[in-house]
Design an enzyme around this catalytic site. Structure first.
Site, PDB file in Angstrom:
ATOM      1  N   PRO A  13       0.833  -1.203   0.000  1.00 56.39           N
ATOM      2  CA  PRO A  13       0.000   0.000   0.000  1.00 56.39           C
ATOM      3  C   PRO A  13       0.869   1.256   0.000  1.00 56.39           C
ATOM      4  CG  PRO A  13      -0.081  -1.089   2.157  1.00 56.39           C
ATOM      5  CD  PRO A  13       0.671  -1.998   1.255  1.00 56.39           C
ATOM      6  N   ASP A  14       0.343   2.313  -0.642  1.00 58.15           N
ATOM      7  CA  ASP A  14       1.085   3.579  -0.531  1.00 58.15           C
ATOM      8  C   ASP A  14       0.675   4.219   0.791  1.00 58.15           C
ATOM      9  OD1 ASP A  14      -1.005   5.551  -2.875  1.00 58.15           O
ATOM     10  OD2 ASP A  14      -1.393   4.738  -0.872  1.00 58.15           O
ATOM     11  N   PHE A  15       0.924   5.496   0.947  1.00 53.60           N
ATOM     12  CA  PHE A  15       0.656   6.134   2.248  1.00 53.60           C
ATOM     13  C   PHE A  15      -0.656   6.893   2.253  1.00 53.60           C
ATOM     14  CE2 PHE A  15       4.531   5.192   4.426  1.00 53.60           C
ATOM     15  CZ  PHE A  15       5.446   4.952   3.408  1.00 53.60           C
ATOM     16  N   ARG A  16      -0.945   7.612   1.150  1.00 53.60           N
ATOM     17  CA  ARG A  16      -2.031   8.604   1.237  1.00 53.60           C
ATOM     18  C   ARG A  16      -3.229   8.325   0.340  1.00 53.60           C
ATOM     19  NH1 ARG A  16       2.861  10.758   1.954  1.00 53.60           N
ATOM     20  NH2 ARG A  16       3.206  11.984   3.837  1.00 53.60           N
ATOM     21  N   ASN A  87      10.962   5.220  -1.257  1.00 55.58           N
ATOM     22  CA  ASN A  87      10.466   3.924  -0.804  1.00 55.58           C
ATOM     23  C   ASN A  87      11.505   3.190   0.049  1.00 55.58           C
ATOM     24  OD1 ASN A  87       8.248   4.628  -2.283  1.00 55.58           O
ATOM     25  ND2 ASN A  87       8.726   3.294  -4.020  1.00 55.58           N
ATOM     26  N   ASP A  89      10.972  -0.168   0.603  1.00 54.50           N
ATOM     27  CA  ASP A  89      10.707  -1.593   0.356  1.00 54.50           C
ATOM     28  C   ASP A  89      11.856  -2.312  -0.344  1.00 54.50           C
ATOM     29  OD1 ASP A  89       8.381  -0.318  -2.069  1.00 54.50           O
ATOM     30  OD2 ASP A  89      10.464  -0.899  -2.443  1.00 54.50           O
ATOM     31  N   HIS A 106      14.714   8.050   2.039  1.00 57.12           N
ATOM     32  CA  HIS A 106      14.068   7.834   3.348  1.00 57.12           C
ATOM     33  C   HIS A 106      14.606   6.577   4.016  1.00 57.12           C
ATOM     34  CE1 HIS A 106      10.513  10.601   2.080  1.00 57.12           C
ATOM     35  NE2 HIS A 106      11.655  11.231   2.222  1.00 57.12           N
TER      36      HIS A 106
HETATM   37  N1  APR Z   1      -0.460   4.109 -10.349  1.00 61.56           N
HETATM   38  C1  APR Z   1      -0.288   5.465 -10.380  1.00 61.56           C
HETATM   39  N2  APR Z   1      -0.239   6.235  -9.270  1.00 61.56           N
HETATM   40  C2  APR Z   1      -0.377   5.600  -8.089  1.00 61.56           C
HETATM   41  C3  APR Z   1      -0.562   4.204  -7.967  1.00 61.56           C
HETATM   42  C4  APR Z   1      -0.604   3.454  -9.168  1.00 61.56           C
HETATM   43  N3  APR Z   1      -0.769   2.121  -9.174  1.00 61.56           N
HETATM   44  N4  APR Z   1      -0.667   3.891  -6.641  1.00 61.56           N
HETATM   45  C5  APR Z   1      -0.560   5.051  -5.971  1.00 61.56           C
HETATM   46  N5  APR Z   1      -0.388   6.080  -6.834  1.00 61.56           N
HETATM   47  C6  APR Z   1      -0.176   7.496  -6.532  1.00 61.56           C
HETATM   48  C7  APR Z   1      -1.140   8.059  -5.508  1.00 61.56           C
HETATM   49  O1  APR Z   1      -2.309   8.533  -6.152  1.00 61.56           O
HETATM   50  C8  APR Z   1      -0.308   9.187  -4.917  1.00 61.56           C
HETATM   51  O2  APR Z   1      -0.387  10.353  -5.732  1.00 61.56           O
HETATM   52  O3  APR Z   1       1.102   7.588  -5.947  1.00 61.56           O
HETATM   53  C9  APR Z   1       1.114   8.638  -4.989  1.00 61.56           C
HETATM   54  C10 APR Z   1       1.571   8.052  -3.668  1.00 61.56           C
HETATM   55  O4  APR Z   1       1.646   9.117  -2.737  1.00 61.56           O
HETATM   56  P1  APR Z   1       1.940   8.811  -1.196  1.00 61.56           P
HETATM   57  O5  APR Z   1       1.030   7.717  -0.733  1.00 61.56           O
HETATM   58  O6  APR Z   1       1.928  10.115  -0.484  1.00 61.56           O
HETATM   59  O7  APR Z   1       3.409   8.184  -1.194  1.00 61.56           O
HETATM   60  P2  APR Z   1       4.769   8.988  -1.334  1.00 61.56           P
HETATM   61  O8  APR Z   1       4.631  10.148  -2.262  1.00 61.56           O
HETATM   62  O9  APR Z   1       5.817   7.987  -1.639  1.00 61.56           O
HETATM   63  O10 APR Z   1       4.965   9.519   0.179  1.00 61.56           O
HETATM   64  C11 APR Z   1       6.154  10.203   0.458  1.00 61.56           C
HETATM   65  O11 APR Z   1       5.569  10.265   2.805  1.00 61.56           O
HETATM   66  O12 APR Z   1       4.950   9.435   4.880  1.00 61.56           O
HETATM   67  C12 APR Z   1       5.999   9.712   4.050  1.00 61.56           C
HETATM   68  O13 APR Z   1       8.064   8.610   4.307  1.00 61.56           O
HETATM   69  C13 APR Z   1       6.806   8.470   3.722  1.00 61.56           C
HETATM   70  O14 APR Z   1       8.216   8.147   1.776  1.00 61.56           O
HETATM   71  C14 APR Z   1       6.901   8.492   2.201  1.00 61.56           C
HETATM   72  C15 APR Z   1       6.584   9.948   1.866  1.00 61.56           C
END
Ligand code: APR
Length: 276
Positions: A13-16, A87, A89, A106
């Site tokens: 899972p991503d974060f947001r 990331n 991971d 990070h």
């Molecule tokens: N295809 C395209 N876009 C995607 C997909 C996908 N399959 N899955 C997720 N996304 C997009 C989301 O819509 C969002 O815009 O990727 C982005 C992920 O954003 P975040 O969840 O905020 O992750 P990230 O940008 O890596 O967060 C940065 O925040 O909490 C801290 O340390 C943590 O490294 C992390 C940092």
């Protein structure tokens, strides 16, 4: 520049992302607010939530997807100046991109540090404890040993400073799968020369692409795998990418949307080793 959005196709899972992002699914961890899981103050109060998450993310659970292998192909073609990732991971390393080409801004699980005496340990030294749901303790001073993941407020790795040269030299900037919400990483996107094209492949329009786009910005909104497939197809690299993935013994499940154009679906099928 990449973020958690390139690893969601691998099942992480991503974060947001609303609903599916980690920060929407922390009820099980008993923390006051989402970001606390990466805050030192809370960590010293209760390290368990972080180590529960670490057990889930520890290298080996998940596999690189076609996005990682595309970045590896850029390296193999000597087109990758550097890959800046947020990331933790480790999937960039797992795809075969050498550490010299990586800035894990990070941190990562490759090493760990005692929070009391500051002794450094290889990441694998604490793996057994993490997998056994035990908080790793320093054998010398019994302090908690924390993987070298950068917590909010902590210094980024020294390698992050490579950006001062890299972004001035870049002649193309790819930004994949990130909300561009966390500094200082997000501001890297502004460091390339104004004449340098910036390509965003992301589900949403984010950061300067939404607020202050440049003339040479290009945006491919939607699923990152779909966007990478289209780029690979336009570059004529489909067969090379397929060969690379097979060579890495990975079977990459292409998570493309169902409603693909015929050309994309042919890219989908030609890349989907397991067959469509
Ligand atoms: N295809 C395209 N876009 C995607 C997909 C996908 N399959 N899955 C997720 N996304 C997009 C989301 O819509 C969002 O815009 O990727 C982005 C992920 O954003 P975040 O969840 O905020 O992750 P990230 O940008 O890596 O967060 C940065 O925040 O909490 C801290 O340390 C943590 O490294 C992390 C940092």
């Amino acid at each position: 520049m990449v973020g958690a959005g390139i690893s969601t196709p691998s099942g992480i899972p991503d974060f947001r992302s609303p609903g599916s992002g980690l920060y929407s699914n922390l009820q099980q961890y008993d923390i006051p607010y989402p970001e606390a899981i990466f805050e030192l103050g809370f960590f010293f109060h209760n390290p368990k939530p972080f180590f529960t998450l670490a057990k889930e993310l520890y290298p080996g659970h998940y596999r690189p997807n076609v996005t990682h292998y595309f970045l590896r192909l850029l390296h193999d073609k000597e087109l990758l100046l550097r890959l800046y990732t947020q990331n933790i991971d480790g999937l960039e390393r797992a795809s075969g991109i050498p550490a010299s080409k990586l800035v894990e801004a990070h941190g990562s699980f490759v090493s760990a540090t005692c929070t009391v005496c500051r002794r450094s340990f290889p990441g694998e030294d604490i793996w057994a404890d993490v997998m056994a749901d035990k908080v790793p303790r320093c054998p010398i001073c019994t302090g908690i040993v924390k993987p070298d993941i950068v917590f909010f407020g902590e210094q980024l790795p020294a390698r992050f400073l490579l950006h001062t040269a890299d972004f001035a030299l870049a002649d193309l900037l790819l930004i994949l799968g990130t909300s561009l919400e966390v500094e200082p990483f997000a501001s890297l996107s502004e460091e390339v020369q104004k004449s340098v094209p910036r390509l965003l492949i992301n589900r949403d329009l984010v950061g300067p692409f939404a607020l202050s786009p440049r003339r040479k910005d290009v945006v491919q909104l939607g699923d990152v795998v779909h966007g990478v497939e289209r780029l690979v197809d336009l570059l004529g690299w489909t067969q090379e990418l397929q060969d690379l993935i097979q060579q890495e013994h990975g079977k990459v499940q292409m998570l493309s949307s169902g409603a693909q154009s015929s050309s994309t679906s042919s890219v989908h099928c030609s890349l989907c080793i397991a067959g469509c």
